[in-house]
Scaffold this motif. Structure first.
Motif, mmCIF file in Angstrom:
data_model
loop_
_atom_site.group_PDB
_atom_site.id
_atom_site.type_symbol
_atom_site.label_atom_id
_atom_site.label_comp_id
_atom_site.label_asym_id
_atom_site.label_seq_id
_atom_site.Cartn_x
_atom_site.Cartn_y
_atom_site.Cartn_z
ATOM 1 N N GLU A 112 43.308 72.561 -64.947
ATOM 2 C CA GLU A 112 42.609 72.374 -63.670
ATOM 3 C C GLU A 112 42.085 73.698 -63.127
ATOM 4 O O GLU A 112 40.991 73.772 -62.590
ATOM 5 N N LEU A 113 42.868 74.776 -63.288
ATOM 6 C CA LEU A 113 42.498 76.060 -62.701
ATOM 7 C C LEU A 113 41.470 76.847 -63.530
ATOM 8 O O LEU A 113 40.631 77.540 -62.957
ATOM 9 N N TRP A 114 41.550 76.783 -64.853
ATOM 10 C CA TRP A 114 40.700 77.637 -65.705
ATOM 11 C C TRP A 114 39.211 77.474 -65.401
ATOM 12 O O TRP A 114 38.508 78.485 -65.246
ATOM 13 N N PRO A 115 38.671 76.248 -65.283
ATOM 14 C CA PRO A 115 37.243 76.137 -64.955
ATOM 15 C C PRO A 115 36.888 76.783 -63.613
ATOM 16 O O PRO A 115 35.811 77.354 -63.460
ATOM 17 N N ARG A 116 37.790 76.722 -62.656
ATOM 18 C CA ARG A 116 37.550 77.365 -61.357
ATOM 19 C C ARG A 116 37.550 78.887 -61.498
ATOM 20 O O ARG A 116 36.763 79.581 -60.845
ATOM 21 N N VAL A 117 38.443 79.417 -62.336
ATOM 22 C CA VAL A 117 38.497 80.859 -62.593
ATOM 23 C C VAL A 117 37.186 81.314 -63.217
ATOM 24 O O VAL A 117 36.595 82.317 -62.799
ATOM 25 N N VAL A 118 36.706 80.578 -64.204
ATOM 26 C CA VAL A 118 35.466 80.947 -64.905
ATOM 27 C C VAL A 118 34.265 80.830 -63.968
ATOM 28 O O VAL A 118 33.353 81.657 -64.034
#
Length: 144
Positions: A112-118
């Motif tokens: 869930e978090l990785w796409p937001r980080v990118v």
């Protein structure tokens, strides 16, 4: 990264920390639109306080997400290994220091978090392509 790169990184981190302190967090508090934090851990071998300056791509209420990318190096940064050994950390942001508990995001949370980080900084996607290790996301939450 070799030892020369490590020395350069530490030197830049110390210089950035000095700028933040001297300017009372008025200068250098953001980089590429991301807030800067000072993370204080306890050295896993030395037992001494260790400090590093990092950017954070996600501030989600009181939850702060850090990326243990180390520029796409093949091994985890020392600060990450320190907080895995002792998750009780301190985080300073905008001049305010708070005691936090750090943990590695579990696989579902990371997905869930990785796409937001990118989305916050596409450079992290390039770092992930450079290394075979999965770059950990660290979730820091206030200690209550």
């Amino acid at each position: 990264m070799g030892s020369l790169a490590d020395v350069g990184y530490r030197t830049m981190s110390h210089a950035h920390a000095a700028l933040l302190r001297l300017s009372r967090w008025r200068l250098g508090a953001t980089v590429i639109g991301m807030p800067i934090v000072e993370l204080r851990t306890i050295g896993r071998r030395s037992g001494r306080s260790r400090s590093v300056i990092l950017s954070t791509p996600l501030v989600d209420g009181e939850r702060i997400v850090l990326v243990a990318s180390r520029g796409g190096a093949d091994h985890h940064p020392s600060w990450y290994r320190n907080l895995v050994a002792n998750p009780m950390v301190e985080l300073t942001m905008h001049g305010a220091t708070r005691p936090m508990r750090a943990r590695t995001a579990d696989p579902v949370e990371r997905a869930e978090l990785w796409p937001r980080v990118v989305r916050a900084n596409g450079g992290y996607e390039g770092y992930q392509r450079r290394t075979a290790r999965q770059i950990p996301l660290v979730v820091c939450e206030p200690r209550h």
